[in-house]
Enzyme design. Structure first.
Site, mmCIF file in Angstrom:
data_model
loop_
_atom_site.group_PDB
_atom_site.id
_atom_site.type_symbol
_atom_site.label_atom_id
_atom_site.label_comp_id
_atom_site.label_asym_id
_atom_site.label_seq_id
_atom_site.Cartn_x
_atom_site.Cartn_y
_atom_site.Cartn_z
ATOM 1 N N HIS A 267 0.720 -1.324 -0.007
ATOM 2 C CA HIS A 267 0.143 -0.005 -0.118
ATOM 3 C C HIS A 267 0.742 1.152 -0.089
ATOM 4 C CE1 HIS A 267 -2.976 2.572 0.277
ATOM 5 N NE2 HIS A 267 -4.539 1.806 1.563
ATOM 6 N N HIS A 308 -2.063 -0.747 -11.505
ATOM 7 C CA HIS A 308 -3.040 0.112 -10.835
ATOM 8 C C HIS A 308 -4.273 -1.278 -10.467
ATOM 9 C CE1 HIS A 308 -5.486 2.259 -7.806
ATOM 10 N NE2 HIS A 308 -4.266 2.918 -7.730
ATOM 11 N N ASP A 364 3.052 6.082 -7.056
ATOM 12 C CA ASP A 364 4.601 6.010 -6.741
ATOM 13 C C ASP A 364 5.536 5.470 -7.672
ATOM 14 O OD1 ASP A 364 3.770 5.426 -3.703
ATOM 15 O OD2 ASP A 364 2.584 3.067 -5.052
HETATM 16 N N1 ACO Z 1 4.814 -5.784 -13.328
HETATM 17 C C1 ACO Z 1 5.038 -6.464 -14.927
HETATM 18 N N2 ACO Z 1 3.460 -7.156 -15.116
HETATM 19 C C2 ACO Z 1 2.227 -6.714 -14.041
HETATM 20 C C3 ACO Z 1 2.527 -5.829 -12.834
HETATM 21 C C4 ACO Z 1 4.122 -4.989 -13.140
HETATM 22 N N3 ACO Z 1 4.007 -3.666 -12.192
HETATM 23 N N4 ACO Z 1 1.235 -5.334 -12.545
HETATM 24 C C5 ACO Z 1 0.444 -6.110 -13.546
HETATM 25 N N5 ACO Z 1 1.725 -7.415 -13.780
HETATM 26 C C6 ACO Z 1 0.555 -8.533 -15.299
HETATM 27 C C7 ACO Z 1 0.479 -9.516 -13.891
HETATM 28 O O1 ACO Z 1 1.432 -10.338 -14.180
HETATM 29 C C8 ACO Z 1 -0.463 -10.181 -14.680
HETATM 30 O O2 ACO Z 1 -0.767 -10.557 -15.388
HETATM 31 P P1 ACO Z 1 -1.343 -11.654 -16.714
HETATM 32 O O3 ACO Z 1 -2.255 -11.368 -16.240
HETATM 33 O O4 ACO Z 1 -0.417 -12.472 -18.004
HETATM 34 O O5 ACO Z 1 -1.121 -12.935 -14.995
HETATM 35 C C9 ACO Z 1 -1.330 -9.209 -15.316
HETATM 36 O O6 ACO Z 1 -0.927 -7.656 -14.865
HETATM 37 C C10 ACO Z 1 -2.641 -8.391 -14.253
HETATM 38 O O7 ACO Z 1 -2.237 -8.688 -12.791
HETATM 39 P P2 ACO Z 1 -2.989 -8.623 -11.410
HETATM 40 O O8 ACO Z 1 -1.923 -8.549 -10.780
HETATM 41 O O9 ACO Z 1 -4.047 -8.977 -11.763
HETATM 42 O O10 ACO Z 1 -3.312 -6.909 -10.913
HETATM 43 P P3 ACO Z 1 -3.855 -6.294 -10.322
HETATM 44 O O11 ACO Z 1 -5.398 -5.521 -10.418
HETATM 45 O O12 ACO Z 1 -4.008 -7.309 -9.121
HETATM 46 O O13 ACO Z 1 -2.282 -5.800 -9.177
HETATM 47 C C11 ACO Z 1 -0.875 -4.356 -8.561
HETATM 48 C C12 ACO Z 1 -2.493 -4.286 -8.706
HETATM 49 C C13 ACO Z 1 -0.783 -4.499 -7.202
HETATM 50 C C14 ACO Z 1 -1.136 -2.283 -8.552
HETATM 51 C C15 ACO Z 1 0.070 -3.986 -9.578
HETATM 52 O O14 ACO Z 1 0.125 -3.884 -10.862
HETATM 53 C C16 ACO Z 1 1.401 -4.343 -9.132
HETATM 54 O O15 ACO Z 1 2.062 -5.408 -8.227
HETATM 55 N N6 ACO Z 1 2.142 -2.688 -9.835
HETATM 56 C C17 ACO Z 1 3.678 -2.914 -8.613
HETATM 57 C C18 ACO Z 1 3.116 -2.038 -7.525
HETATM 58 C C19 ACO Z 1 2.913 -0.885 -7.315
HETATM 59 O O16 ACO Z 1 3.183 -0.029 -7.526
HETATM 60 N N7 ACO Z 1 1.901 -0.749 -6.266
HETATM 61 C C20 ACO Z 1 1.667 0.983 -6.242
HETATM 62 C C21 ACO Z 1 -0.089 0.643 -6.749
HETATM 63 S S1 ACO Z 1 -0.439 2.033 -6.221
HETATM 64 C C22 ACO Z 1 -0.325 2.177 -4.660
HETATM 65 O O17 ACO Z 1 -0.636 1.640 -4.423
HETATM 66 C C23 ACO Z 1 -0.345 4.517 -3.790
#
Ligand code: ACO
Length: 430
Positions: A267, A308, A364
């Site tokens: 988060h 996101h 971020d």
């Molecule tokens: N890098 C590479 N691949 C990614 C990323 C990423 N940052 N984020 C998602 N994906 C891919 C996943 O592997 C998945 O691929 P697939 O369909 O082949 O399995 C697809 O994109 C969907 O990803 P999910 O994990 O289902 O997406 P979700 O909505 O659950 O996740 C999240 C959102 C947690 C923010 C994710 O994008 C992530 O981990 N990002 C990096 C961490 C980050 O920057 N967090 C900050 C969020 S902003 C905040 O909290 C203020």
């Protein structure tokens, strides 16, 4: 066209008409769907509440597909351009932009409450010399409830307003003390001649000079970052604030819980992860190799600061932050990691893997670079997030308290443990 959902229960052949309102059906309407009179009734199963609206809210609107973020209807870009944090906090808390008189009173009230009780200072001195500032922050916010027992009058409007003034005013002071404590410097008292952000910089960075003069560009940049982080509807920490507050505990205790939720790396800690990632990549030349690794890892290695849960296009906050970064770096000198970040963004925005998954820079991706350039250690990043989010947490808490549809939060579960069984004497256990 009727605004209803027709449900046929294939277990019984019975048909039900459920009203649809605001694009939702009420989970409690499903309870009538039973296979027998003593059946508990149908429930929804929604881990992490991904498809469940938990409240009605008039505070923040997000359209994740279009990259829109509005506070009380006002676009975040306009607020970042025209407003300041205290005005935006007022808007979030009270629903409208303040008139000149309201703004004056509001700023005066906040300024009057910036001091911390000397016993709070003593309390904070008790932490280990290397205590994490976010741990100090959330514990101290919780401890405020013991200093202000009147905060228990949560249904008294005047009391709620008093706690709101105290919280908005005191969180920067607590944050600054936590920072000074963690680096072994004496605490600095607030300077009420300075702006909200200017005073915060004073409490953080003042050394032996008689009067601290914050750099106006940095003070404004911090203020804009505060605006961008002031609320984000029903995220993890806000949900914690509402859930804890639903037990009718005082707002300091609830806010300590919300801050604890923000402490988690999923988060409030993602910008720290971005910096670590950029450091590991180390140079622009190594960016393509890292991107290849991300793509080959099947989700195990992620591009931190990308993607996101809600935004499926460019996070509007990231756009504003990118602009501020240039202003800040003109003062502080460029963060050497910036070139790597820009190269990542350039490649990722053209790469089919990221484009097809709608992965764009989030808030971020650049915020950590700015904070680092301004002299903040990474441990302070979640604290910097908690200061402005306090406005959002209080607004959401109050909205929850005054909402006649809300009750103490008490979700259901699907029990998957053992069926009832008899106690086994200790000597008979296998
Ligand atoms: N890098 C590479 N691949 C990614 C990323 C990423 N940052 N984020 C998602 N994906 C891919 C996943 O592997 C998945 O691929 P697939 O369909 O082949 O399995 C697809 O994109 C969907 O990803 P999910 O994990 O289902 O997406 P979700 O909505 O659950 O996740 C999240 C959102 C947690 C923010 C994710 O994008 C992530 O981990 N990002 C990096 C961490 C980050 O920057 N967090 C900050 C969020 S902003 C905040 O909290 C203020």
């Amino acid at each position: 066209m009727a605004d209803t959902l027709t449900v046929v229960d294939n277990r019984t052949g019975k048909q039900y008409e459920l009203p649809i309102q605001n694009g939702t059906v009420r989970a409690m309407d499903l309870r009538q769907i039973k296979t027998a009179p003593d059946d508990f009734g149908l429930m929804t199963y929604d881990p992490a509440l991904m498809g469940t609206a938990n409240c009605r809210s008039a505070i923040t609107f997000i359209d994740g597909d279009k990259g829109i973020l509005l506070y009380r209807g006002y676009p975040i870009e306009q607020l970042a351009e025209e407003s300041d944090f205290l005005e935006t906090a007022y808007l979030i808390l009270f629903g409208e932009l303040p008139t000149a008189t309201q703004q004056q009173t509001w700023v005066r009230e906040i300024t009057l409450h910036t001091m911390l009780h000397e016993n709070i200072k003593k309390f904070m001195e008790g932490f280990q010399y290397d205590a994490h500032p976010m741990g100090i922050f959330l514990s101290t916010v919780g401890a405020l409830s013991t200093f202000y027992p009147d905060a228990k009058q949560i249904f008294d409007k005047v009391s709620r307003l008093r706690q709101t003034h105290r919280l908005i005013a005191k969180v920067p002071s607590i944050a600054a003390y936590a920072f000074r404590h963690s680096i072994g410097r004496p605490y600095i008292y607030p300077d009420n001649e300075l702006s909200f952000s200017g005073n915060f910089l004073n409490m953080l960075f003042k050394m032996t000079e008689l009067k601290y003069h914050p750099n106006p560009v940095l003070a404004r940049a911090l203020d804009v970052l505060f605006i961008l982080h002031a609320d984000h509807e029903q995220n993890c920490s806000t949900t914690a604030m509402r859930n804890i507050g639903s037990s009718h505990v005082d707002p300091y205790s609830a806010l300590a819980g919300a801050a604890a939720a923000l402490y988690g790396p999923l988060h409030g800690g993602a910008n720290e992860a971005v910096l670590r990632m950029l450091g590991e990549i180390g140079s622009v030349a190594r960016v393509p190799e890292f991107i290849k690794r991300v793509k080959a890892s099947d989700g195990d290695v992620r591009l931190m600061g990308f993607g996101h849960r809600v935004y499926k296009s460019y996070d509007p906050r990231a756009k504003v932050i990118k602009k501020i970064a240039d202003l800040v770096f003109a003062v502080t000198g460029k963060n050497p990691l910036l070139e790597i970040a820009l190269e990542i963004e350039r490649i990722a925005l053209q790469d089919e893997y990221f484009v097809s998954r709608k992965l764009y820079p989030n808030v971020d991706f650049y915020s950590g670079l700015i904070y680092q350039a301004m002299g903040f250690p990474v441990e302070m990043f979640p604290v910097l997030f908690a200061i402005p989010r306090t406005a959002g947490w209080i607004a959401q808490w109050e909205e929850m308290l005054l909402d006649p549809e809300q009750k103490i939060a008490r979700p259901r579960q699907i029990y998957v443990g053992p069926a009832q069984r008899d106690y086994i004497a200790r000597d008979k256990r296998a």
